[in-house]
Design a protein around this motif. Structure first.
Motif, PDB file in Angstrom:
ATOM      1  N   SER A 153      20.963  28.570   7.867  1.00  0.00           N
ATOM      2  CA  SER A 153      20.582  28.989   9.217  1.00  0.00           C
ATOM      3  C   SER A 153      19.681  27.959   9.886  1.00  0.00           C
ATOM      4  CB  SER A 153      19.868  30.345   9.176  1.00  0.00           C
ATOM      5  OG  SER A 153      18.721  30.281   8.352  1.00  0.00           O
ATOM      6  N   THR A 154      18.943  27.213   9.068  1.00  0.00           N
ATOM      7  CA  THR A 154      18.088  26.144   9.584  1.00  0.00           C
ATOM      8  C   THR A 154      18.651  24.817   9.099  1.00  0.00           C
ATOM      9  OG1 THR A 154      16.157  27.583   9.505  1.00  0.00           O
ATOM     10  CG2 THR A 154      15.759  25.223   9.670  1.00  0.00           C
ATOM     11  N   VAL A 155      19.203  24.041  10.003  1.00  0.00           N
ATOM     12  CA  VAL A 155      19.879  22.790   9.650  1.00  0.00           C
ATOM     13  C   VAL A 155      18.855  21.661   9.648  1.00  0.00           C
ATOM     14  CG1 VAL A 155      21.717  21.183  10.273  1.00  0.00           C
ATOM     15  CG2 VAL A 155      22.008  23.641  10.660  1.00  0.00           C
ATOM     16  N   THR A 156      18.628  21.099   8.459  1.00  0.00           N
ATOM     17  CA  THR A 156      17.618  20.048   8.318  1.00  0.00           C
ATOM     18  C   THR A 156      18.205  18.760   7.757  1.00  0.00           C
ATOM     19  OG1 THR A 156      17.034  20.957   6.164  1.00  0.00           O
ATOM     20  CG2 THR A 156      15.724  21.678   8.056  1.00  0.00           C
ATOM     21  N   ASN A 157      19.529  18.732   7.522  1.00  0.00           N
ATOM     22  CA  ASN A 157      20.167  17.482   7.107  1.00  0.00           C
ATOM     23  C   ASN A 157      21.584  17.453   7.651  1.00  0.00           C
ATOM     24  OD1 ASN A 157      22.288  18.158   4.882  1.00  0.00           O
ATOM     25  ND2 ASN A 157      20.477  19.345   4.271  1.00  0.00           N
ATOM     26  N   LEU A 158      22.142  16.264   7.667  1.00  0.00           N
ATOM     27  CA  LEU A 158      23.486  16.086   8.209  1.00  0.00           C
ATOM     28  C   LEU A 158      24.538  15.955   7.124  1.00  0.00           C
ATOM     29  CD1 LEU A 158      22.668  13.564  11.087  1.00  0.00           C
ATOM     30  CD2 LEU A 158      22.831  16.051  11.181  1.00  0.00           C
ATOM     31  N   GLN A 234      22.762  32.632  15.184  1.00  0.00           N
ATOM     32  CA  GLN A 234      22.151  31.426  15.737  1.00  0.00           C
ATOM     33  C   GLN A 234      21.794  30.454  14.621  1.00  0.00           C
ATOM     34  OE1 GLN A 234      18.158  31.232  18.005  1.00  0.00           O
ATOM     35  NE2 GLN A 234      19.714  31.467  19.602  1.00  0.00           N
ATOM     36  N   LEU A 235      22.155  29.211  14.824  1.00  0.00           N
ATOM     37  CA  LEU A 235      21.782  28.127  13.927  1.00  0.00           C
ATOM     38  C   LEU A 235      20.755  27.261  14.640  1.00  0.00           C
ATOM     39  CD1 LEU A 235      25.380  27.056  12.813  1.00  0.00           C
ATOM     40  CD2 LEU A 235      23.849  28.622  11.607  1.00  0.00           C
ATOM     41  N   VAL A 236      19.745  26.819  13.887  1.00  0.00           N
ATOM     42  CA  VAL A 236      18.714  25.958  14.455  1.00  0.00           C
ATOM     43  C   VAL A 236      18.785  24.601  13.768  1.00  0.00           C
ATOM     44  CG1 VAL A 236      16.259  25.639  14.886  1.00  0.00           C
ATOM     45  CG2 VAL A 236      17.244  27.950  14.922  1.00  0.00           C
ATOM     46  N   ARG A 237      19.029  23.577  14.547  1.00  0.00           N
ATOM     47  CA  ARG A 237      19.027  22.218  14.008  1.00  0.00           C
ATOM     48  C   ARG A 237      17.749  21.511  14.427  1.00  0.00           C
ATOM     49  NH1 ARG A 237      22.877  16.989  15.553  1.00  0.00           N
ATOM     50  NH2 ARG A 237      21.470  15.461  14.608  1.00  0.00           N
ATOM     51  N   TYR A 238      17.049  20.992  13.427  1.00  0.00           N
ATOM     52  CA  TYR A 238      15.845  20.215  13.705  1.00  0.00           C
ATOM     53  C   TYR A 238      16.227  18.777  14.032  1.00  0.00           C
ATOM     54  CZ  TYR A 238      12.736  23.923  12.172  1.00  0.00           C
ATOM     55  OH  TYR A 238      12.053  25.097  12.075  1.00  0.00           O
ATOM     56  N   THR A 325      11.046   9.005   9.071  1.00  0.00           N
ATOM     57  CA  THR A 325      10.407  10.139   8.391  1.00  0.00           C
ATOM     58  C   THR A 325      11.170  11.421   8.759  1.00  0.00           C
ATOM     59  OG1 THR A 325       8.230   9.091   8.426  1.00  0.00           O
ATOM     60  CG2 THR A 325       8.285  11.473   8.103  1.00  0.00           C
ATOM     61  N   MET A 326      11.308  12.324   7.791  1.00  0.00           N
ATOM     62  CA  MET A 326      11.941  13.607   8.063  1.00  0.00           C
ATOM     63  C   MET A 326      11.165  14.731   7.386  1.00  0.00           C
ATOM     64  SD  MET A 326      15.363  13.522   5.637  1.00  0.00           S
ATOM     65  CE  MET A 326      15.848  15.147   6.144  1.00  0.00           C
ATOM     66  N   ILE A 327      11.310  15.928   7.908  1.00  0.00           N
ATOM     67  CA  ILE A 327      10.597  17.092   7.405  1.00  0.00           C
ATOM     68  C   ILE A 327      11.355  17.722   6.253  1.00  0.00           C
ATOM     69  CG2 ILE A 327      11.665  18.743   8.995  1.00  0.00           C
ATOM     70  CD1 ILE A 327       8.910  20.086   9.254  1.00  0.00           C
ATOM     71  N   LEU A 328      10.603  18.234   5.264  1.00  0.00           N
ATOM     72  CA  LEU A 328      11.189  18.941   4.121  1.00  0.00           C
ATOM     73  C   LEU A 328      10.550  20.316   4.028  1.00  0.00           C
ATOM     74  CD1 LEU A 328      11.051  16.163   1.356  1.00  0.00           C
ATOM     75  CD2 LEU A 328      12.990  16.728   2.849  1.00  0.00           C
ATOM     76  N   PHE A 329      11.344  21.276   3.572  1.00  0.00           N
ATOM     77  CA  PHE A 329      10.857  22.651   3.418  1.00  0.00           C
ATOM     78  C   PHE A 329      11.021  23.060   1.954  1.00  0.00           C
ATOM     79  CE2 PHE A 329      12.340  22.167   7.731  1.00  0.00           C
ATOM     80  CZ  PHE A 329      11.325  22.733   8.484  1.00  0.00           C
TER      81      PHE A 329
END
Length: 331
Positions: A153-158, A234-238, A325-329
């Motif tokens: 649901s939370t897109v943090t990579n491609l 809903q999808l959220v892309r950072y 730099t990229m965010i990690l969860f």
């Protein structure tokens, strides 16, 4: 009736039996399903046993064996109403129905519960009684209900594809058809109508921010209140879903899974480059650092980290320059 040798006879319409009812005196007449004899000033009622005949069994037209619960009012025609002296009784599940002037009766399917229902029609008079019993089934009308879910649901990579799954919660029938789109009006279709209930989305096609995916499910059930059910998610892309190396703009550096649990894998690196990889906490303190050469992937165990937000930075050692730099969860 007829006379023979000064005597009067009845002839049965059903059996052809001829009955001698006595002398031919007086005047015989028929009224309201009954024979009478006027003799002088006395009116005699002839015993029905002498002229009894069977009423015809009721016949109807227009009753189906089954109805969908949304079919509304049904009109059933009586085909052989007897004369006015015969009582006609129509019941549906033991509840009386009235006859219309056009020799029909009606019922509303929407007022009936799903299941079997009985129609009884009785013709009766002083001489005879005939009954017709019939039945029909009411099928409950379904309402299609579909539910969307996603593996991400939370897109943090491609790298990781987003898999959207539509579930037939109710009313879809045995072979529902699904359509996926990016708008409620289904003008921009992602996947045309078909039996496939899954949609794979390349995360790179999503815009930064909110992305809505819609699904319509067309029921295969013929008895329904609506043919289509709708749902959306809903999808959220950072924005930091990948790091772009200016030397290789078409090969983003990605980290997956993200959110992660125990380990992460960094991919998209170039084997002819030397990298310095650093992971920071949310306060900017470095927690992990590694030099990497001649490899396009790196797997890092991070099971010691607690849940929260972290940052991954990648440096080009030869140029001594931050690539990104990229965010990690951590979940």
């Amino acid at each position: 009736t007829f006379f023979n040798s000064l005597r009067r006879y009845f002839a049965s319409r059903s059996t052809g039996r001829v009955t001698d009812i006595g002398g031919g005196n007086g005047q015989a007449f028929y009224r309201d399903s009954t024979w009478y004899l006027a003799l002088g000033r006395i009116l005699y009622r002839i015993d029905p046993v002498l002229y009894r005949y069977r009423l015809s069994q009721p016949r109807i037209s227009g009753l189906d064996s089954s109805y969908c619960g949304n079919q509304g009012i049904q009109k059933i025609k009586m085909l052989n109403l007897p004369d006015t002296a015969t009582l006609v009784k129509v019941t549906l599940d033991n509840a009386s129905l009235s006859l219309a002037p056009d020799s029909s009766f009606s019922f509303n399917v929407g007022d009936l519960a799903a299941g079997s229902h009985a129609i009884d029609i009785i013709y009766s008079n002083a001489a005879d009684s005939q009954t017709l019993t019939d039945s029909f089934t009411v099928i409950a009308a379904v309402t299609p209900k579909v539910k969307l879910s996603s593996n991400i649901s939370t897109v943090t990579n491609l790298v990781d594809p987003v898999i959207i799954t539509a579930a037939n919660i109710a009313g879809g029938g045995s072979k529902p058809l699904y359509t996926f789109a990016v708008d409620r009006g289904f003008a921009s279709v992602l996947q045309p109508e078909g039996t496939a209930n899954e949609l794979s989305i390349n995360p790179g096609t999503l815009v930064v921010g909110n992305n809505t995916v819609y699904v319509s499910m067309r029921t295969s059930d013929s008895c329904h209140t609506a043919s289509i059910g709708l749902d959306s998610l809903q999808l959220v892309r950072y924005a930091t879903t990948g790091i772009i190396d200016p030397d290789f703009p078409n090969q983003p550096i990605s980290c997956f899974p993200n959110p992660f649990g125990q380990v992460i894998t960094i991919s998209g690196l170039q084997t002819n480059k030397s990298y310095r990889i650093t992971i920071y906490d949310n306060l900017g303190e470095p927690l992990y650092q590694r030099e990497l050469n001649n490899s396009n992937t790196l797997t890092i165990a991070l099971n010691v980290l607690s849940e929260g937000i972290y940052w991954l930075s990648i440096f080009d050692n030869k140029k001594n320059k931050l690539i990104g730099t990229m965010i990690l969860f951590k979940k």
